[in-house]
Design a protein around this motif. Sequence first.
Motif, PDB file in Angstrom:
ATOM      1  N   VAL A  78       0.840  -1.212   0.000  1.00 49.38           N
ATOM      2  CA  VAL A  78       0.000   0.000   0.000  1.00 49.38           C
ATOM      3  C   VAL A  78       0.863   1.246   0.000  1.00 49.38           C
ATOM      4  N   GLU A  79       1.916   1.204   0.802  1.00 46.23           N
ATOM      5  CA  GLU A  79       2.804   2.374   0.888  1.00 46.23           C
ATOM      6  C   GLU A  79       3.532   2.598  -0.424  1.00 46.23           C
ATOM      7  N   GLU A  80       3.992   1.507  -1.066  1.00 48.51           N
ATOM      8  CA  GLU A  80       4.707   1.653  -2.332  1.00 48.51           C
ATOM      9  C   GLU A  80       3.810   2.204  -3.451  1.00 48.51           C
ATOM     10  N   ASN A  81       2.512   1.944  -3.368  1.00 50.68           N
ATOM     11  CA  ASN A  81       1.558   2.396  -4.399  1.00 50.68           C
ATOM     12  C   ASN A  81       0.737   3.605  -3.965  1.00 50.68           C
ATOM     13  N   ASP A  82       1.251   4.370  -3.018  1.00 54.40           N
ATOM     14  CA  ASP A  82       0.648   5.650  -2.597  1.00 54.40           C
ATOM     15  C   ASP A  82      -0.765   5.491  -2.079  1.00 54.40           C
ATOM     16  N   GLY A  83      -1.027   4.317  -1.441  1.00 56.71           N
ATOM     17  CA  GLY A  83      -2.335   4.114  -0.828  1.00 56.71           C
ATOM     18  C   GLY A  83      -3.463   3.935  -1.810  1.00 56.71           C
ATOM     19  N   GLU A  84      -3.143   3.605  -3.071  1.00 53.82           N
ATOM     20  CA  GLU A  84      -4.189   3.457  -4.081  1.00 53.82           C
ATOM     21  C   GLU A  84      -4.849   2.080  -4.019  1.00 53.82           C
ATOM     22  N   PHE A  85      -4.236   1.112  -3.276  1.00 54.07           N
ATOM     23  CA  PHE A  85      -4.780  -0.242  -3.205  1.00 54.07           C
ATOM     24  C   PHE A  85      -5.059  -0.619  -1.752  1.00 54.07           C
ATOM     25  N   VAL A  86      -6.006  -1.556  -1.603  1.00 59.53           N
ATOM     26  CA  VAL A  86      -6.357  -2.103  -0.281  1.00 59.53           C
ATOM     27  C   VAL A  86      -6.301  -3.639  -0.384  1.00 59.53           C
ATOM     28  N   PHE A  87      -5.735  -4.282   0.645  1.00 61.37           N
ATOM     29  CA  PHE A  87      -5.577  -5.758   0.662  1.00 61.37           C
ATOM     30  C   PHE A  87      -6.820  -6.377   1.276  1.00 61.37           C
ATOM     31  N   TYR A  88      -7.285  -7.491   0.649  1.00 61.19           N
ATOM     32  CA  TYR A  88      -8.472  -8.188   1.142  1.00 61.19           C
ATOM     33  C   TYR A  88      -8.157  -9.674   1.295  1.00 61.19           C
ATOM     34  N   LEU A  89      -8.723 -10.275   2.362  1.00 64.47           N
ATOM     35  CA  LEU A  89      -8.599 -11.709   2.642  1.00 64.47           C
ATOM     36  C   LEU A  89      -9.987 -12.240   2.975  1.00 64.47           C
ATOM     37  N   PHE A  90     -10.487 -13.190   2.154  1.00 63.58           N
ATOM     38  CA  PHE A  90     -11.806 -13.762   2.366  1.00 63.58           C
ATOM     39  C   PHE A  90     -11.736 -15.277   2.210  1.00 63.58           C
ATOM     40  N   GLN A  91     -12.653 -15.959   2.870  1.00 66.87           N
ATOM     41  CA  GLN A  91     -12.818 -17.385   2.590  1.00 66.87           C
ATOM     42  C   GLN A  91     -13.318 -17.517   1.154  1.00 66.87           C
ATOM     43  N   SER A  92     -12.884 -18.551   0.500  1.00 67.63           N
ATOM     44  CA  SER A  92     -13.184 -18.683  -0.928  1.00 67.63           C
ATOM     45  C   SER A  92     -14.667 -18.806  -1.210  1.00 67.63           C
ATOM     46  N   ASP A  93     -15.444 -19.275  -0.265  1.00 68.44           N
ATOM     47  CA  ASP A  93     -16.889 -19.398  -0.472  1.00 68.44           C
ATOM     48  C   ASP A  93     -17.674 -18.227   0.129  1.00 68.44           C
ATOM     49  N   SER A  94     -17.013 -17.146   0.465  1.00 70.21           N
ATOM     50  CA  SER A  94     -17.677 -15.998   1.092  1.00 70.21           C
ATOM     51  C   SER A  94     -18.527 -15.219   0.051  1.00 70.21           C
ATOM     52  N   GLU A  95     -19.685 -14.768   0.519  1.00 69.57           N
ATOM     53  CA  GLU A  95     -20.579 -13.982  -0.331  1.00 69.57           C
ATOM     54  C   GLU A  95     -20.021 -12.582  -0.629  1.00 69.57           C
ATOM     55  N   GLU A  96     -19.075 -12.129   0.182  1.00 67.97           N
ATOM     56  CA  GLU A  96     -18.500 -10.794   0.021  1.00 67.97           C
ATOM     57  C   GLU A  96     -17.740 -10.656  -1.292  1.00 67.97           C
ATOM     58  N   LEU A  97     -17.259 -11.785  -1.807  1.00 67.26           N
ATOM     59  CA  LEU A  97     -16.480 -11.718  -3.047  1.00 67.26           C
ATOM     60  C   LEU A  97     -17.318 -11.253  -4.249  1.00 67.26           C
ATOM     61  N   LYS A  98     -18.627 -11.446  -4.158  1.00 62.60           N
ATOM     62  CA  LYS A  98     -19.493 -11.098  -5.285  1.00 62.60           C
ATOM     63  C   LYS A  98     -19.591  -9.580  -5.543  1.00 62.60           C
ATOM     64  N   ARG A  99     -19.267  -8.782  -4.516  1.00 68.12           N
ATOM     65  CA  ARG A  99     -19.405  -7.337  -4.692  1.00 68.12           C
ATOM     66  C   ARG A  99     -18.196  -6.699  -5.382  1.00 68.12           C
ATOM     67  N   PHE A 100     -17.179  -7.516  -5.655  1.00 66.12           N
ATOM     68  CA  PHE A 100     -15.982  -6.987  -6.308  1.00 66.12           C
ATOM     69  C   PHE A 100     -16.001  -7.309  -7.791  1.00 66.12           C
ATOM     70  N   ASN A 101     -15.556  -6.344  -8.583  1.00 66.10           N
ATOM     71  CA  ASN A 101     -15.387  -6.525 -10.024  1.00 66.10           C
ATOM     72  C   ASN A 101     -13.917  -6.820 -10.282  1.00 66.10           C
ATOM     73  N   LYS A 102     -13.657  -7.956 -10.895  1.00 62.20           N
ATOM     74  CA  LYS A 102     -12.269  -8.376 -11.084  1.00 62.20           C
ATOM     75  C   LYS A 102     -11.465  -7.400 -11.941  1.00 62.20           C
ATOM     76  N   ASP A 103     -12.182  -6.552 -12.725  1.00 62.61           N
ATOM     77  CA  ASP A 103     -11.458  -5.553 -13.507  1.00 62.61           C
ATOM     78  C   ASP A 103     -10.858  -4.468 -12.620  1.00 62.61           C
ATOM     79  N   ASP A 104     -11.399  -4.284 -11.409  1.00 63.89           N
ATOM     80  CA  ASP A 104     -10.895  -3.272 -10.487  1.00 63.89           C
ATOM     81  C   ASP A 104     -10.055  -3.881  -9.367  1.00 63.89           C
TER      82      ASP A 104
END
Length: 454
Positions: A78-104
């Motif tokens: 995050v520091e190397e990329n000027d805070g433009e990215f955020v790291f995420y960790l989810f269980q592979s079967d989590s419903e939260e993954l559906k709200r992300f667009n892989k293009d972003d």
Amino acid sequence: MIKKVRSSLSAKVFIITAVLMAACCFITYFCIIQFAPYIYTHDFSSINEELSLFAEELSHYTKEEVLLIIEDYSGRIVEENDGEFVFYLFQSDSEELKRFNKDDTSKWCRLTFADSPEEYTIFFAKNTEKESQVAWALQKAVPILSIVVIVVSIVAAFFYTIYMTTPIKRISKISKQMASLDFSGFCTIRRTDEIGILAGGINDLSAKLSSALSELQRANKQLQADIDKERELERQRIDFFSAASHELKTPITIIKGQLQGMLYQVGRYKDRETYLAQSLEVTDTLEKMVQELLTISRLDTPGYVCKKSEFDFSNLINECLSAQADLFMQRDLTVEQSISPEVFVSGDMRLLQKVLDNLLGNAAAYSPAGNRIFVKLWQDTEKVRFTIENTGVYIPSDDIPKLFEPFYRVDQSRNRQTGGTGLGLYIVKTILDLHGAEIRIENTEQGVMVSVQF
């Protein structure tokens, strides 16, 4: 205040323009806040390969150890990329993954821990809070932007109002003047748009209305003059016939009285020869008056036009003087004449002969015996002048303007003796008016002069 705004075009245009400009500025501002995205300067290509290796390495650690390693790793990325990215960790079967667009997001990597069979997914995504910094910067500038927007709106509205309403005010002013029948105003608007065309139309309309009004006023004046003239003619006609009735009644009464006296042989009327001669004289006067009345009636007929022709006026005067030579001799009058030869005028010879006979007859009738009569004719530039002056007489100044009135006599007793009807000069004036000539009577040192000018 509201009434003034409603009645003022400038106020309306100013307020509406200022409000519209301010509204447009603020709408644009909010659209920028709402739709302006943050421009990212880093992409995921630099971390995708590293993330895959990192996921493979984490599979050798327990869950608790992985959490510590991930915290250090994600912080460094995050520091190397000027805070433009955020790291995420989810269980592979989590419903939260559906709200992300892989293009972003970065590459999605799967991993398992050494002490747990569950499968997890790790990746980096764009920091949406970074986008809100644009809106935050714009919101911070709201006070200054608001002042700038208001000032610019007012200034722009002010000049726009002047540009739009000034010519309309001029046109309105001119139209008010036109409504008051004042057509002296002129719209000095040098524009080629619709307002310029309207100003030109107003100017043309004003000029045409001014011309029409002037013509109407002239027509009204002429009509009023014609009405006044007709009334005056009607009054003169009534007065004329009233006087004519009176003048005709007098000789008829005289003749009737004399005939009755002679018929019944009353007193002095027994001498029939004497009074028959007097009756004949009165009858002659009555006949002459009737003839003159018929002449006046013919001359005063509406639409009467005399038949004009070019003739030698000098010869006509000489003929009239020759015809009345015996009359001048009987009255012991000397005629001195100065008549220029070959003086031509355009007119009705028969009517102008009547004018000469009447004027010469008056000169002979009212000049005392032994006096002289001067007759002159000459041409002066484009005018022909004719004068008759009889000596030894005088006319009171107050009576001179009335001489051309019908039946007017300066001295009633003398006029009866000369046998005048009081219509001679009236006929002369009427004939000369038909010829566009002027006649004037005035006292001189020797007597009275009649001047005629063609």
